[in-house]
Design a protein around this motif. Sequence first.
Motif, PDB file in Angstrom:
ATOM      1  N   ARG A  31      45.467  11.016  82.949  1.00  0.00           N
ATOM      2  CA  ARG A  31      44.750  10.190  81.986  1.00  0.00           C
ATOM      3  C   ARG A  31      43.532   9.567  82.657  1.00  0.00           C
ATOM      4  NH1 ARG A  31      47.797   8.649  77.459  1.00  0.00           N
ATOM      5  NH2 ARG A  31      49.960   9.326  77.545  1.00  0.00           N
ATOM      6  N   PHE A  32      42.644   9.053  81.827  1.00  0.00           N
ATOM      7  CA  PHE A  32      41.543   8.245  82.358  1.00  0.00           C
ATOM      8  C   PHE A  32      41.548   6.917  81.641  1.00  0.00           C
ATOM      9  CE2 PHE A  32      39.511  10.489  78.819  1.00  0.00           C
ATOM     10  CZ  PHE A  32      38.831   9.466  78.180  1.00  0.00           C
ATOM     11  N   ARG A  33      41.035   5.922  82.313  1.00  0.00           N
ATOM     12  CA  ARG A  33      40.826   4.607  81.692  1.00  0.00           C
ATOM     13  C   ARG A  33      39.462   4.108  82.140  1.00  0.00           C
ATOM     14  NH1 ARG A  33      45.935   2.719  84.762  1.00  0.00           N
ATOM     15  NH2 ARG A  33      45.214   2.843  86.895  1.00  0.00           N
ATOM     16  N   LEU A  34      38.855   3.334  81.286  1.00  0.00           N
ATOM     17  CA  LEU A  34      37.565   2.720  81.578  1.00  0.00           C
ATOM     18  C   LEU A  34      37.812   1.257  81.860  1.00  0.00           C
ATOM     19  CD1 LEU A  34      34.466   2.669  81.711  1.00  0.00           C
ATOM     20  CD2 LEU A  34      34.469   2.374  79.215  1.00  0.00           C
ATOM     21  N   LYS A  35      37.394   0.816  83.022  1.00  0.00           N
ATOM     22  CA  LYS A  35      37.549  -0.591  83.396  1.00  0.00           C
ATOM     23  C   LYS A  35      36.182  -1.267  83.410  1.00  0.00           C
ATOM     24  CE  LYS A  35      41.792  -0.799  86.044  1.00  0.00           C
ATOM     25  NZ  LYS A  35      42.382  -1.234  87.311  1.00  0.00           N
ATOM     26  N   ALA A  36      36.147  -2.460  82.826  1.00  0.00           N
ATOM     27  CA  ALA A  36      34.935  -3.277  82.850  1.00  0.00           C
ATOM     28  C   ALA A  36      34.707  -3.795  84.266  1.00  0.00           C
ATOM     29  CB  ALA A  36      35.086  -4.431  81.868  1.00  0.00           C
ATOM     30  N   GLY A  37      33.565  -4.387  84.472  1.00  0.00           N
ATOM     31  CA  GLY A  37      33.229  -4.928  85.780  1.00  0.00           C
ATOM     32  C   GLY A  37      34.213  -5.961  86.299  1.00  0.00           C
ATOM     33  N   ASN A  38      34.904  -6.647  85.372  1.00  0.00           N
ATOM     34  CA  ASN A  38      35.883  -7.661  85.781  1.00  0.00           C
ATOM     35  C   ASN A  38      37.276  -7.074  86.007  1.00  0.00           C
ATOM     36  OD1 ASN A  38      36.804  -7.166  83.204  1.00  0.00           O
ATOM     37  ND2 ASN A  38      36.551  -9.256  82.472  1.00  0.00           N
ATOM     38  N   GLY A  39      37.419  -5.742  85.875  1.00  0.00           N
ATOM     39  CA  GLY A  39      38.693  -5.077  86.118  1.00  0.00           C
ATOM     40  C   GLY A  39      39.552  -4.887  84.882  1.00  0.00           C
ATOM     41  N   GLU A  40      39.124  -5.430  83.742  1.00  0.00           N
ATOM     42  CA  GLU A  40      39.896  -5.294  82.502  1.00  0.00           C
ATOM     43  C   GLU A  40      39.769  -3.877  81.944  1.00  0.00           C
ATOM     44  OE1 GLU A  40      39.963  -7.146  77.987  1.00  0.00           O
ATOM     45  OE2 GLU A  40      38.710  -8.086  79.506  1.00  0.00           O
ATOM     46  N   VAL A  41      40.890  -3.294  81.509  1.00  0.00           N
ATOM     47  CA  VAL A  41      40.873  -1.969  80.887  1.00  0.00           C
ATOM     48  C   VAL A  41      40.333  -2.137  79.475  1.00  0.00           C
ATOM     49  CG1 VAL A  41      42.257  -0.010  80.114  1.00  0.00           C
ATOM     50  CG2 VAL A  41      42.807  -1.135  82.273  1.00  0.00           C
ATOM     51  N   VAL A  42      39.249  -1.419  79.168  1.00  0.00           N
ATOM     52  CA  VAL A  42      38.623  -1.530  77.852  1.00  0.00           C
ATOM     53  C   VAL A  42      38.781  -0.259  77.025  1.00  0.00           C
ATOM     54  CG1 VAL A  42      37.004  -3.332  78.540  1.00  0.00           C
ATOM     55  CG2 VAL A  42      36.351  -0.944  78.789  1.00  0.00           C
ATOM     56  N   ALA A  43      39.195   0.837  77.641  1.00  0.00           N
ATOM     57  CA  ALA A  43      39.447   2.087  76.918  1.00  0.00           C
ATOM     58  C   ALA A  43      40.368   2.957  77.761  1.00  0.00           C
ATOM     59  CB  ALA A  43      38.153   2.826  76.631  1.00  0.00           C
ATOM     60  N   GLN A  44      41.112   3.819  77.058  1.00  0.00           N
ATOM     61  CA  GLN A  44      42.031   4.712  77.751  1.00  0.00           C
ATOM     62  C   GLN A  44      42.061   6.038  77.009  1.00  0.00           C
ATOM     63  OE1 GLN A  44      45.751   3.058  79.204  1.00  0.00           O
ATOM     64  NE2 GLN A  44      46.830   4.762  78.260  1.00  0.00           N
ATOM     65  N   GLY A  45      42.114   7.130  77.760  1.00  0.00           N
ATOM     66  CA  GLY A  45      42.130   8.452  77.157  1.00  0.00           C
ATOM     67  C   GLY A  45      43.528   8.977  76.923  1.00  0.00           C
ATOM     68  N   GLU A  46      43.594  10.105  76.229  1.00  0.00           N
ATOM     69  CA  GLU A  46      44.853  10.778  75.952  1.00  0.00           C
ATOM     70  C   GLU A  46      45.392  11.439  77.216  1.00  0.00           C
ATOM     71  OE1 GLU A  46      43.745  15.035  74.283  1.00  0.00           O
ATOM     72  OE2 GLU A  46      42.609  13.486  73.260  1.00  0.00           O
ATOM     73  N   ALA A  47      46.582  12.028  77.122  1.00  0.00           N
ATOM     74  CA  ALA A  47      47.192  12.723  78.256  1.00  0.00           C
ATOM     75  C   ALA A  47      46.626  14.143  78.371  1.00  0.00           C
ATOM     76  CB  ALA A  47      48.704  12.775  78.090  1.00  0.00           C
ATOM     77  N   TYR A  48      46.328  14.553  79.579  1.00  0.00           N
ATOM     78  CA  TYR A  48      45.820  15.896  79.879  1.00  0.00           C
ATOM     79  C   TYR A  48      46.788  16.572  80.842  1.00  0.00           C
ATOM     80  CZ  TYR A  48      41.350  14.340  77.926  1.00  0.00           C
ATOM     81  OH  TYR A  48      40.360  13.865  77.101  1.00  0.00           O
ATOM     82  N   GLU A  49      46.846  17.885  80.774  1.00  0.00           N
ATOM     83  CA  GLU A  49      47.725  18.647  81.655  1.00  0.00           C
ATOM     84  C   GLU A  49      47.221  18.686  83.099  1.00  0.00           C
ATOM     85  OE1 GLU A  49      50.719  19.965  80.972  1.00  0.00           O
ATOM     86  OE2 GLU A  49      50.558  19.096  78.966  1.00  0.00           O
ATOM     87  N   SER A  50      45.904  18.569  83.276  1.00  0.00           N
ATOM     88  CA  SER A  50      45.327  18.669  84.623  1.00  0.00           C
ATOM     89  C   SER A  50      44.390  17.498  84.894  1.00  0.00           C
ATOM     90  CB  SER A  50      44.551  19.979  84.778  1.00  0.00           C
ATOM     91  OG  SER A  50      43.388  19.959  83.968  1.00  0.00           O
ATOM     92  N   LYS A  51      44.191  17.242  86.177  1.00  0.00           N
ATOM     93  CA  LYS A  51      43.243  16.196  86.580  1.00  0.00           C
ATOM     94  C   LYS A  51      41.837  16.572  86.135  1.00  0.00           C
ATOM     95  CE  LYS A  51      43.590  14.041  90.583  1.00  0.00           C
ATOM     96  NZ  LYS A  51      43.504  13.729  92.034  1.00  0.00           N
ATOM     97  N   ALA A  52      41.506  17.860  86.253  1.00  0.00           N
ATOM     98  CA  ALA A  52      40.179  18.322  85.832  1.00  0.00           C
ATOM     99  C   ALA A  52      39.952  18.055  84.346  1.00  0.00           C
ATOM    100  CB  ALA A  52      40.008  19.806  86.137  1.00  0.00           C
ATOM    101  N   GLY A  53      40.986  18.234  83.533  1.00  0.00           N
ATOM    102  CA  GLY A  53      40.875  17.954  82.107  1.00  0.00           C
ATOM    103  C   GLY A  53      40.596  16.488  81.848  1.00  0.00           C
TER     104      GLY A  53
END
Length: 58
Positions: A16-38
């Motif tokens: 998965r990926f997540r987007l963290k703001a400058g203060n470290g707070e998670v502001v978005a998160q992606g779906e599950a992927y089978e691979s890191k490249a995905g």
Amino acid sequence: MAAKFEVYEDKAGKFRFRLKAGNGEVVAQGEAYESKAGAVKGAEAVKRAAAEAEVHEV
């Protein structure tokens, strides 16, 4: 600190990926992927799309 995307492996072994703001707070998160490249490609797609995205209230 600037915002950043983090790519990580979840407890189910998916990536998965997540987007963290400058203060470290998670502001978005992606779906599950089978691979890191995905997950990396998913984060890159969000980054490209967000640059042109508008906010709409519904």
